[in-house]
Design a protein around this motif. Structure first.
Motif, short mmCIF file in Angstrom:
data_model
loop_
_atom_site.label_atom_id
_atom_site.label_comp_id
_atom_site.label_asym_id
_atom_site.label_seq_id
_atom_site.Cartn_x
_atom_site.Cartn_y
_atom_site.Cartn_z
N ALA A 2 0.70 -1.35 -0.03
CA ALA A 2 0.13 -0.05 0.00
C ALA A 2 0.87 1.43 0.31
N TRP A 3 2.10 1.28 0.89
CA TRP A 3 2.71 2.33 0.86
C TRP A 3 3.27 2.81 -0.40
N SER A 49 -4.35 1.76 -2.51
CA SER A 49 -3.66 1.95 -1.17
C SER A 49 -4.63 1.95 -0.04
N ARG A 51 -7.02 0.42 0.54
CA ARG A 51 -7.78 -0.77 1.02
C ARG A 51 -7.30 -1.39 2.10
N THR A 52 -5.92 -1.03 2.48
CA THR A 52 -5.46 -1.47 3.71
C THR A 52 -4.93 -0.18 4.61
N LEU A 53 -4.68 0.89 4.08
CA LEU A 53 -4.26 2.08 5.12
C LEU A 53 -5.48 2.63 5.53
N SER A 104 1.85 4.98 11.40
CA SER A 104 0.92 4.15 10.88
C SER A 104 1.06 2.71 11.36
N ASP A 106 0.26 0.40 9.63
CA ASP A 106 0.74 -0.93 8.38
C ASP A 106 2.14 -0.45 7.95
#
Length: 106
Positions: A2-3, A49, A51-53, A104, A106
């Protein structure tokens, strides 16, 4: 994953702003098409991104990269002011973006 997607989205946001400036109010076709393409790609990658962050973190990082990067491109390429106070403010934006990454989950 994601990052990296978010960082690419931020870079595309810089390209979006630069090509928008080059399109001269959408009167030049090639830069105008580049504006549309980079804008859509940037938002698509931001969406992927997120979706998970966390939404707030992702959006803040995306806009921070876009704002700071666009200001730096303006100074480097377009001859915009590079006053010490302006550079300090851009550094503060980037510090905030890095801070959000560090805290963060994640």
């Amino acid at each position: 994953m994601a990052w990296p997607l978010l960082c690419i989205a931020g870079i595309l946001e810089i390209a979006f702003a630069f090509s928008m400036k080059a399109s001269e109010g959408f009167t030049r076709v090639t830069p105008a098409l580049c504006t549309v393409a980079t804008g859509l790609a940037s938002v698509f990658l931001l969406s992927a991104s997120l979706r998970t962050l966390p939404m707030g973190t992702g959006y803040a990082v995306w806009t921070g990269i876009g704002a700071a990067g666009t200001a730096m491109v303006g100074m480097a390429v377009l001859g915009e002011s590079a006053s010490p106070v302006r550079v300090l403010c851009i550094a503060l934006i980037l510090a905030g973006v890095m801070g959000l990454k560090l805290v963060s989950a994640d």
